[in-house]
Design a protein around this motif. Sequence first.
Motif, PDB file in Angstrom:
ATOM      1  N   GLU A 187       1.200 -14.209   7.892  1.00 51.94           N
ATOM      2  CA  GLU A 187       0.460 -13.069   8.448  1.00 51.94           C
ATOM      3  C   GLU A 187       0.260 -13.224   9.947  1.00 51.94           C
ATOM      4  OE1 GLU A 187      -2.214 -11.478   4.666  1.00 51.94           O
ATOM      5  OE2 GLU A 187      -3.147 -12.773   6.178  1.00 51.94           O
ATOM      6  N   HIS A 188       0.037 -14.483  10.402  1.00 50.37           N
ATOM      7  CA  HIS A 188      -0.224 -14.734  11.822  1.00 50.37           C
ATOM      8  C   HIS A 188       0.862 -15.577  12.476  1.00 50.37           C
ATOM      9  CE1 HIS A 188      -4.203 -12.994  11.244  1.00 50.37           C
ATOM     10  NE2 HIS A 188      -4.365 -13.784  10.202  1.00 50.37           N
ATOM     11  N   LEU A 189       1.960 -15.777  11.764  1.00 50.31           N
ATOM     12  CA  LEU A 189       3.105 -16.541  12.266  1.00 50.31           C
ATOM     13  C   LEU A 189       2.687 -17.918  12.791  1.00 50.31           C
ATOM     14  CD1 LEU A 189       5.166 -13.704  14.004  1.00 50.31           C
ATOM     15  CD2 LEU A 189       5.536 -14.726  11.750  1.00 50.31           C
ATOM     16  N   VAL A 247       9.865 -14.147   6.121  1.00 48.57           N
ATOM     17  CA  VAL A 247       8.881 -14.098   5.041  1.00 48.57           C
ATOM     18  C   VAL A 247       7.844 -13.010   5.326  1.00 48.57           C
ATOM     19  CG1 VAL A 247       7.013 -15.348   3.887  1.00 48.57           C
ATOM     20  CG2 VAL A 247       9.199 -16.483   4.300  1.00 48.57           C
ATOM     21  N   GLN A 248       7.380 -12.938   6.570  1.00 49.04           N
ATOM     22  CA  GLN A 248       6.423 -11.883   6.931  1.00 49.04           C
ATOM     23  C   GLN A 248       7.026 -10.501   6.673  1.00 49.04           C
ATOM     24  OE1 GLN A 248       5.646 -10.476  11.072  1.00 49.04           O
ATOM     25  NE2 GLN A 248       3.622 -11.411  10.772  1.00 49.04           N
ATOM     26  N   ALA A 284      14.411 -22.123  14.184  1.00 48.53           N
ATOM     27  CA  ALA A 284      14.763 -21.751  12.810  1.00 48.53           C
ATOM     28  C   ALA A 284      13.520 -21.565  11.965  1.00 48.53           C
ATOM     29  CB  ALA A 284      15.670 -22.817  12.199  1.00 48.53           C
ATOM     30  N   ALA A 285      12.507 -22.431  12.177  1.00 48.05           N
ATOM     31  CA  ALA A 285      11.255 -22.316  11.425  1.00 48.05           C
ATOM     32  C   ALA A 285      10.585 -20.978  11.701  1.00 48.05           C
ATOM     33  CB  ALA A 285      10.324 -23.467  11.780  1.00 48.05           C
ATOM     34  N   TYR A 286      10.613 -20.561  12.955  1.00 50.76           N
ATOM     35  CA  TYR A 286      10.004 -19.277  13.313  1.00 50.76           C
ATOM     36  C   TYR A 286      10.783 -18.120  12.683  1.00 50.76           C
ATOM     37  CZ  TYR A 286       7.990 -15.471  15.992  1.00 50.76           C
ATOM     38  OH  TYR A 286       7.360 -14.302  16.345  1.00 50.76           O
TER      39      TYR A 286
END
Length: 267
Positions: free
Chosen positions: A220-222, A241-242, A233-235
């Motif tokens: 929701e808030h990254l 997903v968001q 890549a994680a971001y």
Amino acid sequence: MRVHILHTGRVYIDRSLAYREKSLHPAPYTGWFRGKEKKLWVPVSSYLIEHSKGTVLVDTGWHEEIRVNPRRHLGSFAYSMFKGELPKGDSIAEQLQRLGIKTKDIDYVILSHMHSDHVSGLRHVQDAKKILTSEMEWRAAQKQLGYIKSMWKGIPIDTFKLEGIPFGPYQKGYDLFADGTLYLVHTPGHSEGMVSLLIRLQDQWLLLASDVGYATRSWEHLILPGLTTDKKAAYQSLQWVQDFSQREDCLRVIANHDPNVKPEVMA
């Protein structure tokens, strides 16, 4: 199809391992020299999927050895950063027995990635028909820090190659039953070869997001996990997903370590 959300123990970590934070500390996620007020307990989850084409277990939680000798099980280095707890009756072996499921009848054990809290209980289910992780994750687990190889030594683990699929930040993954009902979605960043599970329930999707984020507020808030092998890549994985969570056909997104997620059966 039914999906059992199981808690197979819990883990005591620094809050910055779950939710990345700015700090003068060079590696706050280790928890070293940080007080108890910065630590928290979070669940360790596994998932049992009863599919018409087979029984699938996703991740294995803690092994029962952690009850009696956690330092030996984790090794001194890992033990200095986090602790595991496994209440009586909560190991994957005990929960499967309670459900009347023999491990030899499990068609697939899927390892979303090979960090200790996801593979520790592997020996409890080593006689499953097939144990799978991504080829990329398997290679990383052999050469990178952060893995405890003794947890799978001598256990036959098969790998799958990433293929083109309609989902994910890179549209890479594996269609487990080749029918579009259960995808292993490549969501790297927390680990190199990590996958999330995308499951078709009725006309909606259930997304088991592994450790892409540690709780709903992560996407929701990254808020990235504190430990990543590839921040970019994680971001991208977290952003996907968001975005997916906002789809009309998304039933629910579940993170492995979300303290607000309780054991239940979804159908």
